[in-house]
Design a protein around this motif. Structure first.
Motif, PDB file in Angstrom:
ATOM      1  N   TYR A 180     -12.818 -13.896  14.856  1.00 39.52           N
ATOM      2  CA  TYR A 180     -12.164 -13.680  13.563  1.00 39.52           C
ATOM      3  C   TYR A 180     -11.803 -12.219  13.292  1.00 39.52           C
ATOM      4  N   TRP A 181     -12.390 -11.273  14.016  1.00 38.85           N
ATOM      5  CA  TRP A 181     -12.019  -9.873  13.770  1.00 38.85           C
ATOM      6  C   TRP A 181     -10.610  -9.553  14.281  1.00 38.85           C
ATOM      7  N   LEU A 182     -10.032 -10.455  15.103  1.00 44.69           N
ATOM      8  CA  LEU A 182      -8.648 -10.236  15.554  1.00 44.69           C
ATOM      9  C   LEU A 182      -7.665 -10.269  14.386  1.00 44.69           C
ATOM     10  N   ASP A 183      -7.987 -11.029  13.358  1.00 48.99           N
ATOM     11  CA  ASP A 183      -7.109 -11.134  12.186  1.00 48.99           C
ATOM     12  C   ASP A 183      -6.876  -9.769  11.533  1.00 48.99           C
ATOM     13  N   PRO A 184      -7.914  -9.037  11.094  1.00 56.97           N
ATOM     14  CA  PRO A 184      -7.677  -7.717  10.498  1.00 56.97           C
ATOM     15  C   PRO A 184      -7.232  -6.666  11.514  1.00 56.97           C
ATOM     16  N   ALA A 185      -7.614  -6.828  12.796  1.00 54.83           N
ATOM     17  CA  ALA A 185      -7.208  -5.848  13.804  1.00 54.83           C
ATOM     18  C   ALA A 185      -5.692  -5.837  13.984  1.00 54.83           C
ATOM     19  N   VAL A 186      -5.107  -7.021  14.084  1.00 53.12           N
ATOM     20  CA  VAL A 186      -3.651  -7.104  14.232  1.00 53.12           C
ATOM     21  C   VAL A 186      -2.954  -6.592  12.971  1.00 53.12           C
ATOM     22  N   ALA A 187      -3.532  -6.863  11.802  1.00 48.92           N
ATOM     23  CA  ALA A 187      -2.950  -6.372  10.549  1.00 48.92           C
ATOM     24  C   ALA A 187      -2.879  -4.848  10.552  1.00 48.92           C
ATOM     25  N   CYS A 188      -3.919  -4.185  11.065  1.00 42.39           N
ATOM     26  CA  CYS A 188      -3.923  -2.720  11.116  1.00 42.39           C
ATOM     27  C   CYS A 188      -2.858  -2.195  12.077  1.00 42.39           C
ATOM     28  N   LEU A 189      -2.671  -2.884  13.197  1.00 43.37           N
ATOM     29  CA  LEU A 189      -1.633  -2.474  14.142  1.00 43.37           C
ATOM     30  C   LEU A 189      -0.242  -2.586  13.521  1.00 43.37           C
ATOM     31  N   MET A 190      -0.003  -3.649  12.796  1.00 38.05           N
ATOM     32  CA  MET A 190       1.284  -3.823  12.134  1.00 38.05           C
ATOM     33  C   MET A 190       1.493  -2.772  11.048  1.00 38.05           C
ATOM     34  N   ALA A 191       0.414  -2.368  10.401  1.00 44.50           N
ATOM     35  CA  ALA A 191       0.514  -1.347   9.360  1.00 44.50           C
ATOM     36  C   ALA A 191       0.986  -0.022   9.942  1.00 44.50           C
ATOM     37  N   ALA A 192       0.551   0.287  11.170  1.00 45.58           N
ATOM     38  CA  ALA A 192       0.985   1.529  11.806  1.00 45.58           C
ATOM     39  C   ALA A 192       2.500   1.521  12.023  1.00 45.58           C
ATOM     40  N   ASN A 193       3.048   0.393  12.459  1.00 47.69           N
ATOM     41  CA  ASN A 193       4.494   0.278  12.639  1.00 47.69           C
ATOM     42  C   ASN A 193       5.232   0.399  11.308  1.00 47.69           C
ATOM     43  N   ILE A 194       4.657  -0.159  10.261  1.00 45.69           N
ATOM     44  CA  ILE A 194       5.258  -0.076   8.930  1.00 45.69           C
ATOM     45  C   ILE A 194       5.318   1.376   8.454  1.00 45.69           C
ATOM     46  N   LEU A 195       4.267   2.134   8.698  1.00 43.83           N
ATOM     47  CA  LEU A 195       4.235   3.530   8.272  1.00 43.83           C
ATOM     48  C   LEU A 195       5.327   4.340   8.963  1.00 43.83           C
ATOM     49  N   VAL A 196       5.572   4.074  10.236  1.00 43.00           N
ATOM     50  CA  VAL A 196       6.632   4.784  10.961  1.00 43.00           C
ATOM     51  C   VAL A 196       7.999   4.468  10.360  1.00 43.00           C
ATOM     52  N   THR A 197       8.249   3.191  10.057  1.00 41.79           N
ATOM     53  CA  THR A 197       9.527   2.801   9.456  1.00 41.79           C
ATOM     54  C   THR A 197       9.716   3.453   8.087  1.00 41.79           C
ATOM     55  N   GLY A 198       8.650   3.486   7.292  1.00 40.85           N
ATOM     56  CA  GLY A 198       8.737   4.130   5.987  1.00 40.85           C
ATOM     57  C   GLY A 198       9.081   5.604   6.097  1.00 40.85           C
ATOM     58  N   TYR A 199       8.486   6.276   7.067  1.00 39.33           N
ATOM     59  CA  TYR A 199       8.796   7.695   7.274  1.00 39.33           C
ATOM     60  C   TYR A 199      10.267   7.888   7.635  1.00 39.33           C
ATOM     61  N   ARG A 200      10.783   7.040   8.506  1.00 38.11           N
ATOM     62  CA  ARG A 200      12.187   7.173   8.923  1.00 38.11           C
ATOM     63  C   ARG A 200      13.132   6.979   7.737  1.00 38.11           C
ATOM     64  N   LEU A 201      12.830   6.028   6.877  1.00 37.23           N
ATOM     65  CA  LEU A 201      13.673   5.806   5.704  1.00 37.23           C
ATOM     66  C   LEU A 201      13.636   7.007   4.766  1.00 37.23           C
ATOM     67  N   MET A 202      12.456   7.560   4.539  1.00 40.12           N
ATOM     68  CA  MET A 202      12.349   8.718   3.665  1.00 40.12           C
ATOM     69  C   MET A 202      13.059   9.922   4.279  1.00 40.12           C
ATOM     70  N   ARG A 203      12.998  10.047   5.591  1.00 41.30           N
ATOM     71  CA  ARG A 203      13.709  11.141   6.265  1.00 41.30           C
ATOM     72  C   ARG A 203      15.212  10.978   6.099  1.00 41.30           C
ATOM     73  N   GLN A 204      15.712   9.756   6.214  1.00 42.34           N
ATOM     74  CA  GLN A 204      17.138   9.487   6.021  1.00 42.34           C
ATOM     75  C   GLN A 204      17.571   9.808   4.594  1.00 42.34           C
TER      76      GLN A 204
END
Length: 333
Positions: A180-204
């Protein structure tokens, strides 16, 4: 040379309205999936959907406002609100990414069992497919209509697709393995990708608000003018251009033969304006200043006959954005 965006504010408003309606529907589906499964990853995905709906609402308001024509209070139009919208969406994406990590971190070390995984997988798969179609459609509409807001909204929706995909993988592995710890682990990995996208939008958004130079746009303008170049158009300098919503602002100095009359110089400037308006439509704001030539510019000039020529002309002299944006050299004395 890039494709010229269409100028269709009504289509942009329709696209933003569809994004808002679909986003609200999918948010409801994800919260229902969380209610049935208790998955922290699904909750994180649903939380991001709240951001999607808020961002879609802001995008709709901004494209409606940006469609207004220039007026006495906003002589350059209202298009810059789209950069505010892109920055707003970028900041919301970053907030969503941090919220996902916050929600999932504790459950990495204290995982809890999940219920109704089959139903959760089905609902997430359906919402992810719908978001994929919506995001790609918004990205395509943003490019076609020249709307920074729709492009940013499409990028935002696609981050939700990535999140849903990661959650699906995590839940499927949980179903297969019972870890069951795979559930929050994958969520954290996806959050890292989201943070990168947010930075790119703010940079634009920051680049647009600061009117950062756009090398591709400058080169595009130079190519358009070079292909239609006349012998009387000796050179251009101090080229500046930026986009504001669907509008394109262009200004530069055009070097013309010094013996041209004021009327003839004005006619040459009008011809250059016609070429640029044929490329960018009536949404182009143009300011072209005519300069008389100097003797050191003779190699760049093929105008004949010319009583002021001191050097032979070179052939094949093209204009490029990086050189055309520079200032002009001082005349020889």
């Amino acid at each position: 040379m890039g494709e010229t965006p269409e100028r269709n504010p009504r289509a942009a408003i329709i696209a933003a309205s569809v994004s808002l309606a679909v986003g609200a529907l999918l948010m409801g589906i994800k919260f229902y999936a969380y209610h049935r499964t208790g998955s922290s990853a699904i909750l994180s995905d649903a939380m991001e959907s709240i951001v999607n709906v808020a961002a879609a609402l802001f995008a709709l308001v901004s494209v409606i406002y940006a469609a207004n024509p220039p007026d006495s209070e906003h002589p350059y139009g209202h298009g810059k609100i789209e950069f505010f919208a892109a920055g707003f969406e970028g900041s919301l994406i970053i907030v969503a990414g941090c919220a996902i990590i916050w929600e999932s971190w504790d459950k990495l070390f204290a995982p809890v069992p999940l219920a109704n995984l089959d139903l959760g997988l089905l609902l997430l798969a359906g919402s992810g497919a719908a978001n994929l179609l919506l995001g790609l459609g918004l990205m395509r509409a943003g490019k076609r209509l020249g709307s920074v807001t729709l492009t940013a909204d499409g990028m935002h929706v696609l981050t939700d697709v990535y999140t849903s995909g990661g959650v699906l993988v995590g839940l499927f592995l949980v179903r297969l393995t019972g870890v069951y710890w795979l559930d929050p682990a994958v969520a954290c990995l996806m959050a890292a990708n989201i943070l990168v996208t947010g930075y790119r939008l703010m940079r634009q958004a920051f680049a647009g608000l600061m009117q950062e130079a756009d090398p591709r746009l400058l080169d595009e303008i130079c190519v358009v003018l070079s292909t239609k170049r006349k012998s009387a158009w000796i050179g251009i300098h101090r080229l500046r251009a930026w986009r504001s919503g669907s509008r394109v602002h262009i200004d530069f100095h055009l070097i013309l033969p010094r013996d041209l009359s004021l009327e003839a110089a004005h006619a040459e400037v009008n011809e250059v304006e016609d070429i640029l308006r044929a490329k960018y439509g009536n949404q182009a704001d143009l300011l072209i200043h005519a300069d008389p030539c100097h003797v050191q510019e003779c190699p760049e000039c093929s105008q004949e006959p010319c009583d002021s020529r001191v050097d032979a002309a070179r052939t094949g002299c093209l204009w490029f954005g990086d050189t055309a944006s520079r200032g002009r050299e001082a005349p020889d004395t």
